[in-house]
Design a protein around this motif. Structure first.
Motif, PDB file in Angstrom:
ATOM      1  N   GLU A 287       0.845  -1.188   0.000  1.00 19.98           N
ATOM      2  CA  GLU A 287       0.000   0.000   0.000  1.00 19.98           C
ATOM      3  C   GLU A 287       0.885   1.245   0.000  1.00 19.98           C
ATOM      4  O   GLU A 287       2.059   1.189   0.392  1.00 19.98           O
ATOM      5  CB  GLU A 287      -0.895   0.014   1.245  1.00 19.98           C
ATOM      6  N   TYR A 288       0.311   2.368  -0.426  1.00 20.78           N
ATOM      7  CA  TYR A 288       1.030   3.629  -0.281  1.00 20.78           C
ATOM      8  C   TYR A 288       1.209   3.932   1.199  1.00 20.78           C
ATOM      9  O   TYR A 288       0.369   3.553   2.023  1.00 20.78           O
ATOM     10  CB  TYR A 288       0.273   4.775  -0.949  1.00 20.78           C
ATOM     11  N   PRO A 289       2.297   4.596   1.585  1.00 19.69           N
ATOM     12  CA  PRO A 289       2.499   4.936   3.002  1.00 19.69           C
ATOM     13  C   PRO A 289       1.360   5.793   3.548  1.00 19.69           C
ATOM     14  O   PRO A 289       0.710   6.544   2.804  1.00 19.69           O
ATOM     15  CB  PRO A 289       3.829   5.720   2.989  1.00 19.69           C
ATOM     16  N   SER A 290       1.129   5.687   4.853  1.00 19.01           N
ATOM     17  CA  SER A 290       0.107   6.497   5.518  1.00 19.01           C
ATOM     18  C   SER A 290       0.566   7.951   5.593  1.00 19.01           C
ATOM     19  O   SER A 290       1.716   8.276   5.254  1.00 19.01           O
ATOM     20  CB  SER A 290      -0.135   5.965   6.926  1.00 19.01           C
ATOM     21  N   ARG A 291      -0.333   8.829   6.050  1.00 16.51           N
ATOM     22  CA  ARG A 291       0.035  10.236   6.195  1.00 16.51           C
ATOM     23  C   ARG A 291       1.207  10.398   7.151  1.00 16.51           C
ATOM     24  O   ARG A 291       2.105  11.211   6.920  1.00 16.51           O
ATOM     25  CB  ARG A 291      -1.170  11.042   6.692  1.00 16.51           C
ATOM     26  N   ARG A 292       1.173   9.635   8.238  1.00 13.76           N
ATOM     27  CA  ARG A 292       2.272   9.719   9.205  1.00 13.76           C
ATOM     28  C   ARG A 292       3.595   9.291   8.561  1.00 13.76           C
ATOM     29  O   ARG A 292       4.628   9.932   8.773  1.00 13.76           O
ATOM     30  CB  ARG A 292       1.968   8.829  10.409  1.00 13.76           C
ATOM     31  N   SER A 293       3.544   8.229   7.749  1.00 12.33           N
ATOM     32  CA  SER A 293       4.768   7.743   7.111  1.00 12.33           C
ATOM     33  C   SER A 293       5.273   8.729   6.065  1.00 12.33           C
ATOM     34  O   SER A 293       6.483   8.942   5.932  1.00 12.33           O
ATOM     35  CB  SER A 293       4.523   6.371   6.482  1.00 12.33           C
ATOM     36  N   TRP A 294       4.344   9.341   5.290  1.00 10.92           N
ATOM     37  CA  TRP A 294       4.768  10.358   4.335  1.00 10.92           C
ATOM     38  C   TRP A 294       5.395  11.546   5.052  1.00 10.92           C
ATOM     39  O   TRP A 294       6.364  12.146   4.576  1.00 10.92           O
ATOM     40  CB  TRP A 294       3.595  10.816   3.476  1.00 10.92           C
ATOM     41  N   MET A 295       4.816  11.893   6.204  1.00 11.70           N
ATOM     42  CA  MET A 295       5.385  12.985   6.993  1.00 11.70           C
ATOM     43  C   MET A 295       6.786  12.616   7.476  1.00 11.70           C
ATOM     44  O   MET A 295       7.706  13.447   7.458  1.00 11.70           O
ATOM     45  CB  MET A 295       4.484  13.293   8.195  1.00 11.70           C
ATOM     46  N   ALA A 296       6.945  11.355   7.874  1.00 14.50           N
ATOM     47  CA  ALA A 296       8.248  10.897   8.340  1.00 14.50           C
ATOM     48  C   ALA A 296       9.276  10.939   7.205  1.00 14.50           C
ATOM     49  O   ALA A 296      10.404  11.415   7.386  1.00 14.50           O
ATOM     50  CB  ALA A 296       8.134   9.481   8.893  1.00 14.50           C
ATOM     51  N   LEU A 297       8.866  10.463   6.020  1.00 11.57           N
ATOM     52  CA  LEU A 297       9.777  10.482   4.877  1.00 11.57           C
ATOM     53  C   LEU A 297      10.094  11.909   4.442  1.00 11.57           C
ATOM     54  O   LEU A 297      11.223  12.213   4.038  1.00 11.57           O
ATOM     55  CB  LEU A 297       9.162   9.696   3.717  1.00 11.57           C
ATOM     56  N   SER A 298       9.086  12.794   4.546  1.00 17.90           N
ATOM     57  CA  SER A 298       9.317  14.209   4.201  1.00 17.90           C
ATOM     58  C   SER A 298      10.299  14.848   5.165  1.00 17.90           C
ATOM     59  O   SER A 298      11.111  15.698   4.781  1.00 17.90           O
ATOM     60  CB  SER A 298       7.987  14.974   4.227  1.00 17.90           C
ATOM     61  N   LEU A 299      10.218  14.430   6.435  1.00 17.60           N
ATOM     62  CA  LEU A 299      11.153  14.952   7.426  1.00 17.60           C
ATOM     63  C   LEU A 299      12.578  14.519   7.114  1.00 17.60           C
ATOM     64  O   LEU A 299      13.537  15.282   7.326  1.00 17.60           O
ATOM     65  CB  LEU A 299      10.737  14.477   8.823  1.00 17.60           C
ATOM     66  N   ILE A 300      12.717  13.314   6.586  1.00 22.30           N
ATOM     67  CA  ILE A 300      14.042  12.828   6.173  1.00 22.30           C
ATOM     68  C   ILE A 300      14.576  13.681   5.027  1.00 22.30           C
ATOM     69  O   ILE A 300      15.755  14.073   5.010  1.00 22.30           O
ATOM     70  CB  ILE A 300      13.963  11.348   5.772  1.00 22.30           C
TER      71      ILE A 300
END
Length: 329
Positions: A120-133
């Motif tokens: 599945e596509y990452p959740s909002r929290r995971s996208w936020m985490a990847l964006s933080l990276i």
């Protein structure tokens, strides 16, 4: 063993071996500055250990077959290209630059996970985490001396390294899913055997054979107990990371495995700051810490097939109840 326990153990084993091997290799290369030869020796020792344990009846091993060699050969080609791009990157920039570009890889692998590996596509929290990276990586770049003096030209080889490592992470997971090896030692044996020729070629290209012979050959190792001890410990850690990396890759998604590798590298850099005076500016280290925070917030995406089957369960149960009811009438 319970699935959650096995996942945790595989991650801890991989992280411990990865961090230990980086630090040991740094110490080894300080005494024996022949990186390709050192890695080649570690590969040979790992293969020797597998066959010795197999001969003693302690370790089951898959036989070497051409149908298994081909997919692992593609993986080794990608791995070798990644090593070459990594070496070129280090020659033109610093270690932290390579680490930050590696920190960008989970973002790309997350998309490849969806397109090719059924996630599945990452959740909002995971996208936020990847964006933080990504934010941490950009923040780091603003403090990088190489970027300030050379601009984007300093990032040509790191970019190539990023693209190749993303392919390698996804293809490695694909191998686990599609290649029917029966033992834990199988992937380790194939990758180490196939990885040895490229490493020996890199040693030749780097002139390491002549340098090693000029420095006294094996006598420079045998005459120093500390060098022998470090080389032995490096081989233990190298063999350990061979087993633990494929074990961990089997337990988690390609994105999660990539992210674990990134966090290991970031922690190594922070430890490097405490031990050696070879690190980035304080602002760059702050960007590195943002990458670590982002990694800690990431949550693994579920498989699409599993999610669809779970959502279909209530409908299936309703159909059974409907048929039972009509049958009883």
């Amino acid at each position: 063993m319970k699935p959650n326990v096995e996942v945790t153990l595989s991650v801890l084993a991989y992280s411990a071996c990865s961090g230990t091997l980086v630090l040991l290799n740094k110490l080894i290369l300080h005494r024996l500055p022949y990186p390709s030869l050192v890695v080649s020796f570690q590969l040979v020792v790992a293969v020797a250990f597998i066959y010795a344990a197999h001969s003693a009846g302690r370790l089951p091993v898959d036989p070497l077959q051409w149908e298994y060699v081909v997919p692992y050969l593609y993986y080794i080609i990608a791995f070798s290209l990644g090593v070459y791009c990594n070496m070129k990157s280090l020659s033109l920039s610093n270690v932290e630059t390579v680490v930050v570009f590696r920190a960008l890889s989970p973002c790309l692998v997350a998309v490849l996970d969806v397109l090719f590996l059924g996630r599945e596509y990452p959740s909002r929290r995971s996208w936020m985490a990847l964006s933080l990276i990504v934010l941490g990586a950009v923040f780091y770049a603003s403090f990088d001396a190489q970027f300030q003096t050379q601009g984007w030209s300093a990032y040509l080889w790191p970019t190539a390294y990023l693209l190749i490592i993303c392919f390698e992470m996804c293809y490695g997971k694909k191998i686990i899913q599609s290649v029917d090896l029966k033992t834990k030692a199988g992937p380790v044996l194939y990758t180490n055997l196939l990885g040895l020729p490229p490493m020996l070629c890199f040693a030749a290209l780097g002139g390491e054979y002549g340098q090693f012979a000029a420095a006294g050959g094996f006598s420079q190792i045998l005459s120093s107990f500390s060098s022998m001890l470090l080389l032995f410990l490096g081989c233990v850690a190298g063999t350990g990371i061979g087993f633990s990396s494929w074990w961990c890759r089997d337990q988690v998604s390609a994105t999660s495995f990539t992210l674990i590798g990134v966090l290991n590298k970031c922690l190594t850099i922070l430890l490097n700051c405490l031990i050696w005076d070879q690190h980035a500016a304080p602002g760059g280290l702050l960007g590195l810490c943002l990458c670590l925070v982002g990694g800690s917030l990431y949550q693994q995406s579920p498989l699409r097939m599993k999610k669809e089957s779970e959502s279909a369960k209530p409908e299936d149960e309703e159909m059974v109840e409907f048929l039972d009811k009509n049958g009883n009438e």
